[in-house]
Design an enzyme around this catalytic site. Structure first.
Site, PDB file in Angstrom:
ATOM      1  N   ASP A  91       2.126  -1.582   3.124  1.00 44.90           N
ATOM      2  CA  ASP A  91       2.316  -2.939   2.611  1.00 44.90           C
ATOM      3  C   ASP A  91       3.132  -2.888   1.320  1.00 44.90           C
ATOM      4  O   ASP A  91       3.188  -1.866   0.642  1.00 44.90           O
ATOM      5  CB  ASP A  91       0.959  -3.591   2.312  1.00 44.90           C
ATOM      6  CG  ASP A  91       0.209  -3.931   3.597  1.00 44.90           C
ATOM      7  OD1 ASP A  91       0.858  -3.995   4.660  1.00 44.90           O
ATOM      8  OD2 ASP A  91      -1.014  -4.122   3.516  1.00 44.90           O
ATOM      9  N   TYR A 101      -6.505  -0.783   9.600  1.00 41.78           N
ATOM     10  CA  TYR A 101      -6.218  -1.683   8.468  1.00 41.78           C
ATOM     11  C   TYR A 101      -7.271  -1.436   7.387  1.00 41.78           C
ATOM     12  O   TYR A 101      -8.444  -1.788   7.568  1.00 41.78           O
ATOM     13  CB  TYR A 101      -6.264  -3.138   8.926  1.00 41.78           C
ATOM     14  CG  TYR A 101      -5.139  -3.513   9.852  1.00 41.78           C
ATOM     15  CD1 TYR A 101      -3.855  -3.734   9.352  1.00 41.78           C
ATOM     16  CD2 TYR A 101      -5.354  -3.666  11.215  1.00 41.78           C
ATOM     17  CE1 TYR A 101      -2.813  -4.095  10.199  1.00 41.78           C
ATOM     18  CE2 TYR A 101      -4.316  -4.026  12.068  1.00 41.78           C
ATOM     19  CZ  TYR A 101      -3.056  -4.239  11.556  1.00 41.78           C
ATOM     20  OH  TYR A 101      -2.026  -4.598  12.391  1.00 41.78           O
ATOM     21  N   TYR A 114      -6.355   7.597   2.322  1.00 44.82           N
ATOM     22  CA  TYR A 114      -6.098   6.500   1.377  1.00 44.82           C
ATOM     23  C   TYR A 114      -7.032   6.607   0.178  1.00 44.82           C
ATOM     24  O   TYR A 114      -8.149   7.142   0.291  1.00 44.82           O
ATOM     25  CB  TYR A 114      -6.384   5.145   2.042  1.00 44.82           C
ATOM     26  CG  TYR A 114      -5.505   4.821   3.214  1.00 44.82           C
ATOM     27  CD1 TYR A 114      -4.317   4.115   3.035  1.00 44.82           C
ATOM     28  CD2 TYR A 114      -5.880   5.192   4.500  1.00 44.82           C
ATOM     29  CE1 TYR A 114      -3.512   3.793   4.118  1.00 44.82           C
ATOM     30  CE2 TYR A 114      -5.077   4.879   5.589  1.00 44.82           C
ATOM     31  CZ  TYR A 114      -3.900   4.179   5.397  1.00 44.82           C
ATOM     32  OH  TYR A 114      -3.113   3.866   6.467  1.00 44.82           O
TER      33      TYR A 114
END
Ligand SMILES: [Zn+2]
Length: 393
Positions: free
Chosen positions: A223, A357, A287
């Protein structure tokens, strides 16, 4: 069809030496088609051994023409010059030359083959390509390449024009992104953002190669507000470049020196198929997320976060529902670690399957992602900051 019978039929058509000889092009070695034709014109009979150097008559000229070739072979000099001129400003290591012949010549040739047989022939187009190609390659000192030529030259005899198809140059690389305000490609967000990873990375390469434009093919994307420290792979395509020998190391340094939003690594020349390979890659990622909670959580409750490891279900997130199909996706979460900053703030390190996600894994997206950090802790949870730490290669 018998060789003599073919010859008898062809003789009556009034072909020039070259066009007659071309009908027997695969007989005899080291001869031009017009020499084969000249040999035949002197003879009533044909046999396979007739096509030899010593049988070539004196004083023959390749300049003859007829209804089939319409004199195109007498213009080889002109087309050679046109091709050389068209290629003047381009750098290349190899070429492929093709010709577009008028349809009525191709039709006539086919008709001749139907009536007189097509054993031992060479098509007119092949001979023309061969002769023109030989001249041009010799003049420019480059080689022919059939599968993946740097430039394909099309000589259009119907329009008396030369067209070039310039193959793209493909450069493989990896990038890190250190900005939370940067899209990956230029076209997607043209009006909202003044620059993109693509524009920053490609600018010096487009300039150095004098390419028409650049295309950026990332192995997935993060993103706009997500940083990436995982060296994401990409292929930079330089479209219709005039120069192909590009100093990759020097330009890599230049990109990394003049700005600090993107850093690129490990550049190398690659092939077109690399693009597809990267698009098809489904790399697991690690992440780091800063999650902010709506209420204070006790230490023992944070331990429950480990429950998230396993298969999660994600309905297409609301924020991307306008551009993604409505689906329920199953994704693996391989690992989660947390670092408590305050009772309402935690740093999460999450290892997840490609396509998960993460923002929704934290917020739950109003029940669309199950389970989620929010659901497990029994409060609202928001992903305030997200970084990609590692991408499996
Ligand atoms: Zn002819």
């Amino acid at each position: 069809m018998d060789l003599q019978k073919r010859f008898d039929k062809l003789k009556k058509l009034g072909l020039c030496d070259r066009c007659l000889g071309r009908q027997f092009a695969r007989l005899g070695y080291g001869l031009q088609n017009y020499e084969r034709g000249a040999i035949l014109k002197e003879s009533k009979e044909i046999h396979k051994n007739i096509f030899s150097q010593e049988n070539i008559p004196q004083d023959i000229s390749p300049k003859d023409d007829c209804f089939l070739c319409r004199g195109f072979f007498n213009k080889l000099d002109k087309y050679e010059k046109m091709v050389i001129a068209a290629l003047t400003n381009y750098e290349f290591n190899n070429l492929l030359i093709g010709t577009r012949f008028p349809q009525n010549i191709k039709d006539k040739e086919k008709e001749i083959w139907e009536v007189c047989g097509d054993q031992y022939i060479e098509p007119i187009k092949t001979e023309f390509n061969r002769l023109l190609g030989k001249r041009v390659l010799k003049r420019l000192d480059v080689t022919v390449e059939f599968n993946n030529p740097d430039i394909t030259v099309l000589v259009d005899l119907t329009k008396d024009k030369v067209e070039l198809q310039i193959s793209s140059v493909f450069i493989y690389g990896q990038y890190n992104k250190y900005s939370r305000n940067l899209p990956q490609t230029e076209w997607r967000y043209k009006n909202q953002y003044s620059e993109s990873i693509q524009e920053i990375v490609q600018a010096p390469f487009v300039e150095a190669s004098k390419a028409k434009e650049g295309k950026f093919h990332g192995a997935g994307r993060e993103d706009i507000d997500v940083r990436c420290f995982g060296k994401r792979e990409f292929v930079l395509e330089l479209v219709a470049p005039k120069k192909r020998s590009i100093a990759l190391k020097k330009l890599q340094k230049q990109v990394n020196m003049i700005q600090d939003k993107v850093e690129i690594f490990n550049l190398d020349f690659t092939v077109k198929d690399k693009k597809k390979e990267l698009k098809g890659k489904r790399a697991n990622k690690i992440y780091r997320a800063l999650a902010v909670l709506s209420k204070g959580i006790e230490e023992k409750d944070f331990k429950k976060l480990k429950q998230i490891v396993g298969t999660i279900k994600q309905d297409t997130p609301q924020r991307v529902s306008h551009k993604r199909a409505k689906l329920t996706r199953k994704r693996e979460i391989y690992k989660i670690d947390y670092d408590k900053l305050t009772s309402k703030k935690i740093d999460l390190t999450i290892k997840a399957e490609a396509g998960a996600y993460i923002k929704e894994l934290i917020s739950g997206d109003e029940g669309r992602t199950r389970p989620s950090v929010s659901q497990i802790l029994g409060c609202e949870a928001k992903c305030k900051r997200l970084d990609v730490l590692d991408i499996e290669k």
